[in-house]
Design an enzyme around this catalytic site. Structure first.
Site, short mmCIF file in Angstrom:
data_model
loop_
_atom_site.label_atom_id
_atom_site.label_comp_id
_atom_site.label_asym_id
_atom_site.label_seq_id
_atom_site.Cartn_x
_atom_site.Cartn_y
_atom_site.Cartn_z
CG HIS A 1 -2.09 -1.16 1.45
ND1 HIS A 1 -2.26 -1.80 2.37
CD2 HIS A 1 -2.61 -1.37 0.26
CE1 HIS A 1 -2.98 -2.87 2.31
NE2 HIS A 1 -3.50 -2.71 0.72
CD GLU B 1 -0.06 -0.04 4.79
OE1 GLU B 1 0.37 -1.30 4.39
OE2 GLU B 1 -1.31 -0.11 5.04
CG HIS C 1 0.42 -4.62 5.19
ND1 HIS C 1 -0.21 -4.14 4.10
CD2 HIS C 1 0.89 -5.80 4.83
CE1 HIS C 1 -0.34 -5.14 3.27
NE2 HIS C 1 0.27 -6.02 3.62
CD GLU D 1 -1.64 -4.27 9.54
OE1 GLU D 1 -1.24 -3.09 9.17
OE2 GLU D 1 -2.35 -4.88 8.49
#
Length: 397
Positions: free
Chosen positions: A162, A165, A307, A366
């Site tokens: 993404h 990110e 991420h 994450e």
């Protein structure tokens, strides 16, 4: 650094002369004979650069060898046409300089140009590093894979699926640089020597899956059409793209994999958008297709997709993950402080697809906590947390 072979020189001799592990010298010179080198041919010495030096009054090769902590014969090797007994003030000679400083400066807005520049510089200093292009982005940017290590355990990590990110790309590139420094300087990271990991594992990195998206977030809309008009339209005319997750065509690359993609397709946006749109079908986007083809080709033993944000590690998918996935994620959690989460109401992600197809450990990590893009003030903390995870991915059986 490059040197010219003299009579009787071998790769083993260079390893001892420059105090670099023999395997790294060997891997930097794959087309060279281990036992018999040709006089005058070029050999690469990993972890060194050549420094041009102007001789000062009273200096000799011996004085310089003591000052720079290198063998006097290493200096002779780089100055074969110079008479060491007739050095003159102002004369230029070559000195072998061990690289002990990082090339990658990750604590900055890390776009595609920055990453590619760093990769070129790393490859020059560490020629045992392997790079290849796995595909191209929508806008034609080559997507690099970097590999390091000669072992049989195949580990893959990727970042920036993404655009907003992008800090994950900086984290992976910083780790790569630290790994290279550790093995060439024979220094530990967290009291762990990395050369045994180099010999037992094969690490594949795709630091930036979506270069177009990262550049859009950091540098604004491109000049090229139709992409400029498209992203401005999808962003409702707003020139601030900091919240953009999708690729340049408005497709969320981590909703592109054939792992119950139909569920995401029904409940997510039905047309291109700054985030979440899964496309018209799985693997329509060149970036997602490149990751799919790479994964099939490499046949990885485990994968890690980085991420942001949330400080959580997603490690299950439809109860298809193997038993060792839990053992590994507990170690990831221990070294990072991140919370393991087994099942999540989410499908069509890269990690999901990998677990579904190979029944091997796959993880979505994450990193950090807050709102994307995460602030650079968190960089050191995030890096230290995920350094533990990356090391564990290599040492865990």
């Amino acid at each position: 650094m490059q040197v010219k072979v003299r009579k009787g020189d071998t790769l083993w001799y260079y390893s001892q002369l420059f105090r670099v592990p023999f395997q790294l010298v060997l891997d930097s010179n794959l087309n060279k004979s281990v036992t018999k080198l040709m006089i005058g041919e070029t050999v690469y010495i990993p972890g060194f650069i050549t420094k041009k030096y102007i001789v000062q009054s009273g200096e000799s090769f011996w004085v310089l060898s003591q000052r720079y902590n290198v063998s006097i014969d290493a200096i002779y090797l780089l100055n074969q046409s110079i008479n060491p007994y007739q050095l003159t003030v102002g004369q230029t000679i070559n000195l072998p300089l061990k690289v002990t400083w990082p090339i990658v400066q990750g604590k900055k807005e890390y776009d595609y140009k920055e990453m590619m520049t760093d990769l070129r510089r790393l490859k020059t200093v560490y020629p045992f590093l392997r790079t290849q292009t796995i595909g191209k982005s929508v806008m034609g940017k080559p997507i690099p894979e970097v590999t390091i290590g000669v072992g049989t355990k195949k580990v893959h990590a990727n970042g920036s699926f993404h655009g907003n990110e992008w800090i994950t790309s900086a984290i992976l590139m910083t780790f790569l640089n630290d790994y290279l420094l550790a093995v060439t300087n024979i220094k530990p990271i967290r009291k762990m020597m990395l050369m045994p990991l180099y010999l037992t594992s094969f690490l594949s990195l795709v630091p930036m899956v979506d270069p177009d998206g990262v550049d859009l977030v950091l540098n604004g809309p491109p000049n090229e059409e139709p992409y400029r008009s498209l992203v401005l339209k999808l962003n409702e005319g707003n020139s601030d793209f900091s919240n953009w997750k999708a690729n340049i065509r408005g497709v969320d690359l981590n909703n592109q994999f054939p792992a119950k993609w139909e569920i995401e397709q029904r409940r997510k946006p039905q047309e291109p958008a700054p985030r979440d749109y899964p496309g018209q079908a799985p693997l329509t986007e060149p970036e997602a297709l490149a990751m799919s083809e790479l994964t099939k080709k490499r046949n990885f033993d485990r994968v890690l997709a980085f991420h942001s944000q949330g400080e959580e590690i997603y490690w299950g998918y439809e109860s298809l993950e193997p038993k060792e996935s839990e053992t590994i994620v507990k170690e990831f959690s221990r070294v990072s402080g991140y919370k393991p989460v087994r099942l999540l109401d989410s499908f069509a992600g890269y990690k999901d697809w990998f677990i579904q197809e190979w029944k091997r450990p796959g993880y979505t990590i994450e990193v950090g906590m807050g709102v994307n893009p995460l602030p650079l003030s968190q960089f050191e903390e995030i890096y230290e947390e995920n350094l533990g995870i990356l090391l564990a991915s290599l040492y865990m059986e």
